[in-house]
Design an enzyme around this catalytic site. Sequence first.
Site, short mmCIF file in Angstrom:
data_model
loop_
_atom_site.label_atom_id
_atom_site.label_comp_id
_atom_site.label_asym_id
_atom_site.label_seq_id
_atom_site.Cartn_x
_atom_site.Cartn_y
_atom_site.Cartn_z
N GLU A 101 0.82 -1.20 0.00
CA GLU A 101 0.00 0.00 0.00
C GLU A 101 0.86 1.26 0.00
OE1 GLU A 101 -4.16 -1.40 1.93
OE2 GLU A 101 -2.62 -0.89 3.37
N CYS B 41 3.34 8.56 1.31
CA CYS B 41 3.85 7.60 2.30
C CYS B 41 4.07 6.29 1.57
CB CYS B 41 2.80 7.47 3.41
SG CYS B 41 3.25 6.25 4.64
N CYS C 262 6.44 -7.03 7.40
CA CYS C 262 7.58 -6.54 8.18
C CYS C 262 8.09 -7.68 9.04
CB CYS C 262 7.13 -5.37 9.06
SG CYS C 262 8.48 -4.53 9.91
N CYS D 134 6.08 -4.91 16.12
CA CYS D 134 5.64 -3.88 17.05
C CYS D 134 4.16 -4.17 17.37
CB CYS D 134 5.83 -2.50 16.45
SG CYS D 134 7.56 -2.24 15.98
N CYS E 9 1.12 -2.16 15.81
CA CYS E 9 1.16 -1.88 14.37
C CYS E 9 0.51 -2.99 13.57
CB CYS E 9 2.61 -1.71 13.93
SG CYS E 9 2.80 -1.55 12.15
N SER F 13 10.85 5.80 15.52
CA SER F 13 9.66 5.31 16.23
C SER F 13 10.07 5.05 17.67
CB SER F 13 9.16 4.04 15.56
OG SER F 13 8.71 4.34 14.28
N CYS G 76 -1.56 6.02 9.77
CA CYS G 76 -0.31 5.39 10.22
C CYS G 76 -0.56 4.06 10.90
CB CYS G 76 0.32 6.23 11.32
SG CYS G 76 1.24 7.55 10.77
N1 SAH Z 1 8.87 0.55 10.09
C1 SAH Z 1 9.10 1.93 10.21
C2 SAH Z 1 8.22 2.77 9.31
C3 SAH Z 1 6.76 2.38 9.19
S1 SAH Z 1 5.69 2.74 10.50
C4 SAH Z 1 8.96 2.37 11.65
O1 SAH Z 1 8.50 1.56 12.46
O2 SAH Z 1 9.34 3.48 11.96
C5 SAH Z 1 5.39 4.49 10.48
C6 SAH Z 1 5.00 5.05 11.85
O3 SAH Z 1 3.66 4.68 12.24
C7 SAH Z 1 5.91 4.54 12.95
O4 SAH Z 1 6.27 5.55 13.84
C8 SAH Z 1 5.02 3.54 13.62
O5 SAH Z 1 5.48 3.26 14.91
C9 SAH Z 1 3.69 4.22 13.58
N2 SAH Z 1 2.55 3.32 13.83
C10 SAH Z 1 2.48 1.99 13.62
N3 SAH Z 1 1.26 1.53 13.95
C11 SAH Z 1 0.54 2.57 14.40
C12 SAH Z 1 -0.81 2.73 14.85
N4 SAH Z 1 -1.65 1.70 14.89
N5 SAH Z 1 -1.22 3.97 15.22
C13 SAH Z 1 -0.38 5.01 15.11
N6 SAH Z 1 0.89 4.95 14.67
C14 SAH Z 1 1.36 3.73 14.31
FE1 SF4 Z 2 7.41 -2.90 11.23
FE2 SF4 Z 2 7.40 -0.23 11.66
FE3 SF4 Z 2 5.17 -1.68 12.03
FE4 SF4 Z 2 7.22 -1.94 13.72
S1 SF4 Z 2 5.97 -0.09 13.39
S2 SF4 Z 2 6.02 -3.64 12.83
S3 SF4 Z 2 8.96 -1.72 12.35
S4 SF4 Z 2 6.22 -1.38 10.09
#
Ligand code: SAH
Ligand code: SF4
Length: 401
Positions: free
Chosen positions: A123, A136, A143, A147, A150, A256, A376
Amino acid sequence: MNDLTPAAAVAAPITQDVMTIPRKLPVSDKVNIIGLTREQLKAALIEAGTPEKQAKMRLGQIWQWVYYWGARDFALMTNLAKDYRALLEQRFEIALPEIVTRQVSADGTRKYLLRIAGGHEIETVYIPEEGRGTLCISSQVGCTLTCSFCHTGTQKLVRNLTAGEIVGQVMLARDDLGEWPEPGQGSTGERLLSNIVLMGMGEPLYNFDAVRDAMLIVRDDEGIALGRRRITLSTSGVVPEIARCAEEIGCQLAISFHATTDAVRDKLVPINKKWNIAELLQALRDYPRLSNSERITFEYVMLKDVNDSDADARRLVKLIQGIPAKINLIPFNEWPGSPYQRSDWERIEAFADIIYKAGYASPIRTPRGEDIMAACGQLKSATERARKSRAAIAAEAGLDS
Ligand code: SAH
Ligand code: SF4
């Protein structure tokens, strides 16, 4: 059924935004130009029979057609001789991922579901804002990291994207926005797609070479020409690659961060067990000097009763002391089965206030495209079958499910 009616005409309802395409993209033995660095393309042109003496010039011409004008057809490259165009046609292609669906949110955010070689899906999200527009982009299918807040983290890593698939996301968005220049019409200077964030699916620093090559292509002055300060790479904290990111990509960095103690960060961002907060901060202290960038963005997802107390805000300010920084507070975006809740609005504001009073910008990120699951952390291709269960997510995060 009437024998004369083709089955496909009956079976496949086609709406404006949904295209039906074959599951597997046709495999081609031509070299795809998209994603090759200048050096790689030059070598490929020579390999295909371009005289070495001409290679530099041909490279410049083709590069400009592809990345400045957005040409997809060698026949358009009228400053090349006809038989040379025929040679290119025979040996090369200009191939991008396919757009499967395109959804537009009530707030103008556009989410594209793209299909790449192997039938996988990724996406890409375009977010229009006053005077600018941010794309974005994704760096991996799924991944490897997990996390716990996420959505992408619930999907296993399928594969890294190629440089071409990363640049391709930018090119497709420009197609959709109608942003390639028209011959004979000067540029207005204002761009619809003015910024790129590597904040889609995947951990960009675990696909370093492809991400670097793609960003250098996007930055190239004779093509798309996006300045390095307009590109932000977000990482969960792959410490050994951070200095390389400064030196080889030179873009803005977002981290992050999400927690102020190792105990909590271990649960939210499990890579913290490998490189903890202290090690991460040390790498960040060196970043601005190495990359010649101004400040680092700390992303902080606001999770109710998990990381959102006043004490957390104060600890955060103390931890990042001395690092030129901006703190981006992200209200948690829920997804089906997510094990957390978004912090209350008053809590987020109180948290922001402590940070602001300590001298840091502390914008609260407005969720965009929530109605189309484009915000996000909500990205995940619905068709990937390799999913983890809700219990597995909670267990990995060390939560009681
Ligand atoms: N993998 C990388 C980039 C992708 S995530 C990273 O982790 O930084 C982009 C941003 O969205 C990151 O800061 C991530 O922590 C945040 N994110 C992930 N899931 C989220 C959610 N459910 N609500 C808000 N932010 C989230
Ligand atoms: Fe991967 Fe970023 Fe999501 Fe963590 S927040 S699972 S590093 S995409």
